[in-house]
Scaffold this motif. Structure first.
Motif, PDB file in Angstrom:
ATOM      1  N   GLN A 146       3.168 -14.246 -11.630  1.00  0.00           N
ATOM      2  CA  GLN A 146       2.376 -13.265 -10.815  1.00  0.00           C
ATOM      3  C   GLN A 146       2.074 -11.883 -11.515  1.00  0.00           C
ATOM      4  O   GLN A 146       1.055 -11.414 -12.129  1.00  0.00           O
ATOM      5  CB  GLN A 146       2.643 -12.976  -9.737  1.00  0.00           C
ATOM      6  CG  GLN A 146       1.813 -12.025  -8.825  1.00  0.00           C
ATOM      7  CD  GLN A 146       2.215 -11.522  -7.353  1.00  0.00           C
ATOM      8  OE1 GLN A 146       2.799 -12.573  -6.798  1.00  0.00           O
ATOM      9  NE2 GLN A 146       2.401 -10.268  -6.933  1.00  0.00           N
ATOM     10  N   ASN A 147       3.416 -11.289 -11.815  1.00  0.00           N
ATOM     11  CA  ASN A 147       3.457 -10.087 -12.590  1.00  0.00           C
ATOM     12  C   ASN A 147       3.171 -10.140 -14.264  1.00  0.00           C
ATOM     13  O   ASN A 147       2.118  -9.412 -14.667  1.00  0.00           O
ATOM     14  CB  ASN A 147       4.878  -9.416 -12.590  1.00  0.00           C
ATOM     15  CG  ASN A 147       5.280  -9.123 -11.446  1.00  0.00           C
ATOM     16  OD1 ASN A 147       4.350  -8.360 -10.592  1.00  0.00           O
ATOM     17  ND2 ASN A 147       6.572  -8.980 -11.093  1.00  0.00           N
ATOM     18  N   ASP A 190      -6.790   1.715 -12.992  1.00  0.00           N
ATOM     19  CA  ASP A 190      -8.050   1.629 -12.179  1.00  0.00           C
ATOM     20  C   ASP A 190      -8.881   0.341 -12.925  1.00  0.00           C
ATOM     21  O   ASP A 190     -10.083   0.319 -12.642  1.00  0.00           O
ATOM     22  CB  ASP A 190      -8.894   2.852 -11.922  1.00  0.00           C
ATOM     23  CG  ASP A 190      -9.160   3.717 -13.166  1.00  0.00           C
ATOM     24  OD1 ASP A 190      -8.861   2.981 -14.367  1.00  0.00           O
ATOM     25  OD2 ASP A 190      -9.936   4.379 -13.247  1.00  0.00           O
ATOM     26  N   LEU A 207       0.674   1.254 -11.715  1.00  0.00           N
ATOM     27  CA  LEU A 207       0.018   0.064 -11.148  1.00  0.00           C
ATOM     28  C   LEU A 207      -0.090   0.271  -9.614  1.00  0.00           C
ATOM     29  O   LEU A 207      -1.237  -0.413  -8.947  1.00  0.00           O
ATOM     30  CB  LEU A 207       0.553  -1.088 -11.333  1.00  0.00           C
ATOM     31  CG  LEU A 207       0.587  -1.640 -12.926  1.00  0.00           C
ATOM     32  CD1 LEU A 207       1.447  -3.047 -12.838  1.00  0.00           C
ATOM     33  CD2 LEU A 207      -0.823  -1.899 -13.160  1.00  0.00           C
ATOM     34  N   VAL A 228      -0.721 -10.120 -14.214  1.00  0.00           N
ATOM     35  CA  VAL A 228      -1.262  -8.878 -14.013  1.00  0.00           C
ATOM     36  C   VAL A 228      -1.158  -7.861 -15.048  1.00  0.00           C
ATOM     37  O   VAL A 228      -1.972  -7.209 -15.595  1.00  0.00           O
ATOM     38  CB  VAL A 228      -0.528  -8.034 -12.688  1.00  0.00           C
ATOM     39  CG1 VAL A 228      -0.783  -6.818 -12.618  1.00  0.00           C
ATOM     40  CG2 VAL A 228      -0.824  -8.643 -11.359  1.00  0.00           C
ATOM     41  N   SER A 237      -0.041  -0.555  -5.899  1.00  0.00           N
ATOM     42  CA  SER A 237       0.073  -1.700  -5.234  1.00  0.00           C
ATOM     43  C   SER A 237      -0.173  -2.872  -5.944  1.00  0.00           C
ATOM     44  O   SER A 237       0.345  -4.215  -5.306  1.00  0.00           O
ATOM     45  CB  SER A 237      -0.954  -1.640  -4.258  1.00  0.00           C
ATOM     46  OG  SER A 237      -2.436  -1.665  -4.584  1.00  0.00           O
ATOM     47  N   GLU A 238      -0.378  -2.981  -7.177  1.00  0.00           N
ATOM     48  CA  GLU A 238      -0.672  -4.124  -7.934  1.00  0.00           C
ATOM     49  C   GLU A 238       0.861  -4.606  -8.241  1.00  0.00           C
ATOM     50  O   GLU A 238       1.165  -5.729  -8.887  1.00  0.00           O
ATOM     51  CB  GLU A 238      -1.410  -3.993  -9.128  1.00  0.00           C
ATOM     52  CG  GLU A 238      -2.976  -3.687  -8.806  1.00  0.00           C
ATOM     53  CD  GLU A 238      -3.349  -5.118  -8.310  1.00  0.00           C
ATOM     54  OE1 GLU A 238      -3.189  -6.128  -8.992  1.00  0.00           O
ATOM     55  OE2 GLU A 238      -4.084  -4.898  -7.340  1.00  0.00           O
ATOM     56  N   GLU A 239       1.760  -3.497  -8.436  1.00  0.00           N
ATOM     57  CA  GLU A 239       3.160  -4.053  -8.767  1.00  0.00           C
ATOM     58  C   GLU A 239       3.919  -4.941  -7.866  1.00  0.00           C
ATOM     59  O   GLU A 239       3.565  -5.032  -6.487  1.00  0.00           O
ATOM     60  CB  GLU A 239       3.958  -2.752  -8.867  1.00  0.00           C
ATOM     61  CG  GLU A 239       4.437  -2.285 -10.097  1.00  0.00           C
ATOM     62  CD  GLU A 239       5.507  -1.175 -10.218  1.00  0.00           C
ATOM     63  OE1 GLU A 239       5.367  -0.511 -11.091  1.00  0.00           O
ATOM     64  OE2 GLU A 239       6.414  -1.226  -9.344  1.00  0.00           O
ATOM     65  N   SER A 240       4.745  -5.763  -8.245  1.00  0.00           N
ATOM     66  CA  SER A 240       5.547  -6.395  -7.347  1.00  0.00           C
ATOM     67  C   SER A 240       6.927  -6.623  -7.817  1.00  0.00           C
ATOM     68  O   SER A 240       6.955  -6.245  -8.988  1.00  0.00           O
ATOM     69  CB  SER A 240       5.027  -8.094  -7.313  1.00  0.00           C
ATOM     70  OG  SER A 240       5.628  -8.890  -6.220  1.00  0.00           O
ATOM     71  N   VAL A 245      -3.743  -6.249 -17.564  1.00  0.00           N
ATOM     72  CA  VAL A 245      -3.874  -4.518 -17.843  1.00  0.00           C
ATOM     73  C   VAL A 245      -3.780  -4.552 -19.393  1.00  0.00           C
ATOM     74  O   VAL A 245      -4.606  -3.541 -19.696  1.00  0.00           O
ATOM     75  CB  VAL A 245      -2.577  -3.953 -17.309  1.00  0.00           C
ATOM     76  CG1 VAL A 245      -2.346  -2.775 -17.541  1.00  0.00           C
ATOM     77  CG2 VAL A 245      -2.453  -4.047 -15.715  1.00  0.00           C
ATOM     78  N   LYS A 285       0.925  -1.247   0.112  1.00  0.00           N
ATOM     79  CA  LYS A 285      -0.048  -0.030  -0.137  1.00  0.00           C
ATOM     80  C   LYS A 285       0.816   1.183  -0.012  1.00  0.00           C
ATOM     81  O   LYS A 285       0.151   2.393  -0.231  1.00  0.00           O
ATOM     82  CB  LYS A 285      -0.911   0.095   1.159  1.00  0.00           C
ATOM     83  CG  LYS A 285      -0.177  -0.001   2.599  1.00  0.00           C
ATOM     84  CD  LYS A 285      -1.152  -0.109   3.671  1.00  0.00           C
ATOM     85  CE  LYS A 285      -0.508   0.087   4.894  1.00  0.00           C
ATOM     86  NZ  LYS A 285       0.247   1.377   5.341  1.00  0.00           N
TER      87      LYS A 285
END
Length: 763
Positions: free
Chosen positions: A533-534, A464, A507, A537, A509-512, A541, A447
């Motif tokens: 995971q990325n 979003d 992104l 995502v 908080s969607e980033e890792s 997107v 966050k």
């Protein structure tokens, strides 16, 4: 045919039969030994581009030419060996019949000129290489010699044979000219004809010179046939295959993406892998692919990799050259045991042979070698400090003239240590746990990934669920989101994109983490988890967009490399650009207009994963120029740039041996007397800033020196108002007169350079 000819000819033929028999038998053994490695079908083609690469690299010496003072002499010796082989076989006839020569060719003046050039070139080239070896002898202090650790006896033996061969070629030609046999115009025999004036007309003398040619080659054949680990000799043959079978079929070096983890010749799917059947990385010499064994066999011990290695140059135990030769010596020492069917399990117990006398007929030294751990601090082939000193910067791979793939081998050994042995530096424990639990190496909460936007005077668009009209996805990265110094780069790029009117989104908080540090540290499982995971995502997107419209801009060189080069293997196809590339294009297209020059002296540090791994050298430098700064290049820059010390997961490991790599690099940067050190990677920025702080506390750097990203330089030039004096005088703005601004007075900001001295004569 007299007694001299019969005697010398008979000796030559008898010894030649023995020597050639030994040589051919050794080549057959080479094939059997190299096949001990694991299969790798990725090297099989395509034929045409691989052959083009092979011809280009050996004929034009494109990779050898990276050391310009060596290349021409080696080129002469190489062609002397290849084409000069015809002169060698011709000597079998000349030793018996001094007037003999190749039919048709012997009376062709151009052929004669070619042989003359080869003879002279071989002598001159051999002498030059011996001189270069002496000038760079390990007697030089501070690890400056790239030949430290190389076998000098082998090297001088090979160079002596080269010189004697050349003398033999010229001697035979001069002897024939003295006998007025196959008379050749002086332009085609510019050395042998004048030399013949000093020699008697003697058939025996021609036979003696032919005998010298044959004996030098015969001795060479016998010695190398008995010494399979003499890479400086065997590379004359194996280098052709090593170049052809290099990882990248298009001719590129084995940088960028790390070689996928393989088992039994196939890319290993971790979800379906069987620990009892599959190999996870490399835990024993036989786990390397056959290309790995070919790499070990081809090393010439030239030390170019060693001379460029940041670990070696700062007193660490790692030398890429010595790593390869240690693996080579172990491989060939263990080979008799493996050829007999020997195999040990992970506990070290014999599982390949059985019976009461299962080791019968196997060399006891090979049995002893089979009991050594590949990596271990108690009698292991490779010391753990060697393995974990690597920054994966790729300098060794970039410089190797025979395309050895050092980084891939190191990562493969790390994979086994991490995934099977759970043996790795303790500092990595925290990093692995943070990546697994928090999705970033710093262990920060997801966050908080948007905290960098809080002090900006414009709104940063956050994804979003719909990209809308956004052209780019701005991949901020873990450092750019959480590391205070890197946040400045992130904010600068975001502001520049805003000024230029570029539509983008982040992104949040969607980033890792992309998984780069996990993969380079050998934790392939963790990398795969993060990467998949990325990819999921990012694919969601960009859903509905064609490949070329899936644009991602990245500030971190490591994220850039992973997204662009490694995610495609996992189904992530994106058009990835580094922020320096995008910003440079925006400046060229006048979407960003510098209005006030940054009139400071700046040196630029090439991030390894932007420069060497991805060949992005020009864009950052052009941005430095666009900002109005005076660029001062360090001695090691471009493809010879020295690492900052952060790569290969070293960012999260403490340097306990030798000089800190980042301090070494900062010393070199300070030697250019800059006011700012610019770079294009947050990892580099952190390491260099720490180095500058260290030198400032030592009193060796001005307090005014700071490390910045090139984006910050550009932002300063774009936002800052012109100096009043410039406005009053009507001076042109930066974009109107780049040439004039680049010619401004070059005034050092530090009076005393502190750069580390570099070796001379190796370029």
């Amino acid at each position: 045919m007299g007694a001299v000819q019969l005697t010398l000819g008979g000796i030559s033929v008898l010894l030649g039969i023995v020597a050639w028999g030994m040589f051919i038998a050794t080549i057959a053994r080479f094939v059997r030994v190299i096949k001990l490695g694991q299969p790798d079908a990725t090297r099989n083609g395509p034929f045409v581009p691989r052959m083009i690469t092979l011809v280009k690299e050996f004929a034009a010496h494109t990779r050898m030419a990276k050391f310009r003072q060596v290349a021409p002499w080696h080129w002469l010796v190489m062609w002397g060996f290849l084409i000069g082989s015809l002169a060698l076989f011709e000597a079998y006839g000349e030793v018996f019949v001094p007037t003999w020569g190749w039919p048709i060719l012997e009376d062709w003046s151009l052929w004669s000129l070619l042989m003359e050039l080869l003879g002279v070139g071989t002598v001159v080239g051999g002498v030059a290489l011996a001189i270069i070896r002496q000038l760079n002898h390990p007697r030089r202090a501070d690890r400056l010699s790239r030949f430290a650790g190389s076998n000098f006896k082998w090297a001088y033996f090979v160079e002596a044979v080269v010189i004697v061969e050349g003398i033999g070629i010229i001697g035979v030609r001069a002897g024939k000219a003295a006998m007025h046999v196959h008379e050749t115009p002086t332009w085609a025999a510019f050395v042998s004809n004048p030399l013949s004036e000093l020699l008697p007309s003697s058939a025996a003398l021609v036979s003696v010179f032919a005998f010298i040619k044959l004996m030098s080659a015969t001795v060479w054949l016998i010695v190398v046939a008995r010494t399979m680990t003499m890479g400086i000799a065997w590379h004359r043959f194996s280098a052709f295959f090593n170049i052809y079978f290099k990882r990248e079929a298009d001719g590129g070096v084995a940088l960028g993406a790390v070689k996928p983890m393989m088992s039994k010749g196939k890319v290993l799917d971790l979800e379906e892998a069987d620990p009892d059947e599959d190999t996870f990385g490399v835990g024993a010499i036989e786990d390397f692919s056959w290309k790995g064994w070919l790499d070990f066999s081809t090393c010439t011990e030239c030390g170019r990799c060693q001379s460029q290695c940041p670990a070696w140059n700062t007193g660490k135990p790692l030398s890429p050259k010595l790593l390869i030769t240690q693996l080579r010596d172990h491989a060939y020492a263990k080979a008799p045991y493996l050829l007999a069917g020997g195999k040990r399990d992970m506990a070290g117990d014999e599982v390949g042979l059985s019976g009461d006398n299962m080791y019968a007929g196997i060399d006891v030294l090979a049995i002893a070698e089979s009991q050594k751990a590949l990596v271990g601090d108690d009698g292991g082939v490779i010391d753990p400090d060697v393995l974990w000193s690597c920054t994966s910067c790729g300098a060794c791979v970039e410089q190797c003239p025979v395309d050895i793939e050092h980084v891939d081998h190191i990562v493969d050994m790390r994979r086994y240590q991490v995934m099977i042995e759970s043996s790795f530096p303790t500092e990595l424990n925290g990093m692995f746990k943070n990546l697994e639990n928090k999705g970033n190496p710093w262990g920060q909460n997801a966050k908080d990934r948007l905290q960098w936007t809080e002090d900006l005077d414009f709104e940063v668009p956050v994804f979003d669920g719909d990209l809308g009209d956004a052209e780019y996805l701005f991949w901020v990265g873990c450092a750019g989101a959480f590391e205070d110094r890197a946040k400045k780069t992130t904010r600068a790029v975001a502001e520049l994109l805003h000024i230029a009117g570029v539509k983008y989104t982040v992104l949040g908080s969607e980033e890792s983490c992309t998984g780069d540090p996990a993969r380079r540290a050998g934790n392939e499982f963790l990398f795969q988890m993060l990467a998949q995971q990325n990819v999921e995502v990012l694919n969601s997107v960009f859903e509905g967009r064609e490949r070329k419209a899936r644009k991602v801009v990245v500030t971190c060189a490591h994220c850039f490399n992973t997204l662009a080069n490694e995610y495609p293997e996992l189904g992530g196809q994106f058009d990835v650009v580094h922020h320096t590339q995008l910003l440079n294009r925006l400046v060229r297209e006048k979407h960003l207009t510098p209005v006030a020059p940054v009139a400071e002296d700046v040196t630029y540090h090439d991030p390894c994963y932007l420069g060497r791994h991805n060949k992005v050298y020009d864009a950052p430098r052009e941005l430095v120029g666009a900002s109005g700064a005076q660029l001062r290049e360090m001695p090691r820059h471009g493809d010879r740039s020295m690492c900052c010390g952060a790569g290969g997961a070293r960012m999260w490991m403490e340097e306990k041996i030798g000089k800190r790599i980042n301090v070494e690099r900062v010393d070199e940067a300070l030697g250019t007397a800059p006011s700012k050190i610019a770079t294009g990677c947050p990892f580099c920025r952190v390491m260099l800033t720490d180095g500058v702080t260290s030198r400032q506390s030592d009193g060796l750097a001005s307090e005014k020196v700071e490390v910045v990203d090139v984006a910050q330089l550009l932002l300063t030039a774009v936002k800052r108002k012109p100096e009043p004096a410039l406005v009053a005088s009507g001076a042109p703005s930066l974009d109107e007169s780049d040439a004039e601004l680049s010619a401004k007075p070059d005034v050092p900001t530090d009076e005393k350079p502190t750069g580390t001295p570099l070796p001379e004569g190796d370029d």
